[in-house]
Design an enzyme around this catalytic site. Sequence first.
Site, short mmCIF file in Angstrom:
data_model
loop_
_atom_site.label_atom_id
_atom_site.label_comp_id
_atom_site.label_asym_id
_atom_site.label_seq_id
_atom_site.Cartn_x
_atom_site.Cartn_y
_atom_site.Cartn_z
N ALA A 1 0.93 -1.19 0.01
CA ALA A 1 -0.11 -0.03 0.01
C ALA A 1 0.80 1.40 -0.05
O ALA A 1 0.22 2.42 -0.25
CB ALA A 1 -0.90 0.07 1.20
N MET B 1 1.87 2.23 -6.90
CA MET B 1 0.40 1.68 -7.39
C MET B 1 -0.35 1.54 -6.08
O MET B 1 -1.65 1.75 -6.08
CB MET B 1 0.53 0.39 -8.28
CG MET B 1 0.98 0.78 -9.48
SD MET B 1 -0.19 1.38 -10.15
CE MET B 1 -1.97 0.63 -9.81
N ARG C 1 4.66 -4.35 4.37
CA ARG C 1 5.43 -5.41 5.29
C ARG C 1 5.59 -5.27 6.52
O ARG C 1 5.67 -4.09 7.20
CB ARG C 1 6.77 -5.38 4.46
CG ARG C 1 6.96 -5.41 3.19
CD ARG C 1 8.47 -6.19 2.65
NE ARG C 1 8.87 -5.24 1.52
CZ ARG C 1 9.59 -5.98 0.77
NH1 ARG C 1 10.25 -7.05 0.96
NH2 ARG C 1 10.18 -5.20 -0.29
N ASN D 1 -2.08 -5.02 -17.47
CA ASN D 1 -2.17 -3.62 -17.90
C ASN D 1 -3.93 -3.50 -17.53
O ASN D 1 -4.76 -4.13 -18.21
CB ASN D 1 -1.76 -3.24 -19.00
CG ASN D 1 -1.90 -1.50 -19.01
OD1 ASN D 1 -2.80 -1.25 -18.72
ND2 ASN D 1 -0.81 -1.12 -19.37
N HIS E 1 9.07 3.25 -19.82
CA HIS E 1 8.62 3.41 -18.32
C HIS E 1 9.70 4.40 -17.41
O HIS E 1 10.75 4.57 -18.07
CB HIS E 1 8.43 2.25 -17.83
CG HIS E 1 7.31 1.47 -18.41
ND1 HIS E 1 7.14 0.54 -19.28
CD2 HIS E 1 5.80 1.57 -17.62
CE1 HIS E 1 6.07 0.24 -19.47
NE2 HIS E 1 5.30 0.39 -18.43
N LYS F 1 11.30 1.35 -12.79
CA LYS F 1 10.71 0.00 -12.96
C LYS F 1 11.73 -1.02 -13.02
O LYS F 1 12.76 -0.80 -13.62
CB LYS F 1 9.95 0.00 -14.40
CG LYS F 1 9.04 -1.23 -14.73
CD LYS F 1 7.99 -0.95 -15.95
CE LYS F 1 7.67 -2.25 -16.44
NZ LYS F 1 6.73 -2.96 -15.03
#
Length: 267
Positions: free
Chosen positions: A9, A13, A35, A123, A154, A158
């Site tokens: 979280a 994303m 975590r 995606n 990207h 990434k």
Amino acid sequence: MTQIGIFGANGRMGLALIEAVQQSQHCQLGSAFVRASSPHLNQSIATLQPQAPGGSTFSSEQQLDTELDVLIDFTLPEGMLGHLQQAVANKTPMVIGTTGLSAEQMQALESASQSIPIVFARNFSVGVTLMLDLVQTAAAKLADEMDIEIFEAHHRNKVDAPSGTALAIGEAIAEAKGWDHDQVARYDRTQVHEAKSQQEIGYSVLRAGDIVGEHTAYFATMGERLELTHKATSRLTFASGAVRAAQWLKDKPNGLYSMQDVLGLKR
Ligand SMILES: NC(=O)C1=CN([C@@H]2O[C@H](COP(=O)(O)OP(=O)(O)OC[C@H]3O[C@@H](n4cnc5c(N)ncnc54)[C@H](OP(=O)(O)O)[C@@H]3O)[C@@H](O)[C@H]2O)C=CC1
Ligand SMILES: O=C(O)C1=N[C@H](C(=O)O)C[C@H](O)C1
């Protein structure tokens, strides 16, 4: 109201997913997992995501709330597999957007879908979901002498390459052509001292700055070139798609579903 649990979280994303859940009329943030070792554990979510519900805090992924209706995972392959085991143990449906999975990891995901319903998509945007269909039409209808190449760009952070989306586009094209993707995929031409073969899907990758995600499929021959391009300019696009998928998945039977299933675009 669909209660959503989000793994990873605190990630790029993860934070976009919290915002997308807040924007949804049908979903509510049940838990935002980090975590157990994360510096964000028990911290106010608002410190990273001002759109978070007031007073909400990050919780440990090791303490899964059984009240959750759907879990969403956009993490890394190893993390995702652990979360998948937890979802199976709790019989909770799962939406998975994590990319860079090996064939074995993909197999683990497929076998988990015999125990719980799963939407997996590399995606979650509407545009790329449609593009997967468009490239299949182009691949099937255009003459065999068309060269096929895929380009993706990207952000600098990434870690997997080519992107999951680029591979999904390549696999869709290979399927339409009746080719074995693993046989025709070309990731590196530096050691290849020969002309491009007719049955070859070449991949090229750019990593720079804050590019959210861009993909182009090229179909080229002498004198002309068709380019199908998708550009995402906000992670909220993927996150809203994943939240839409979660709402859709809630009451589905066990099985592996795609974003094409969610949007009703399956051929
Ligand atoms: N399908 C789609 O539409 C999209 C897919 N993605 C994919 O989503 C994934 C995440 O991307 P992004 O948010 O940019 O990445 P980030 O690096 O920003 O976030 C990753 C998150 O995963 C957590 N994480 C990493 N490894 C583990 C682990 N072993 N166990 C538990 N948690 C872990 C991180 O925790 P910590 O901070 O503690 O390391 C962090 O919260 C990638 O695979 C990416 O390709 C991204 C966009 C769209
Ligand atoms: O890591 C990202 O950022 C993205 N990953 C997905 C991929 O690998 O295709 C989807 C999107 O392009 C953003």
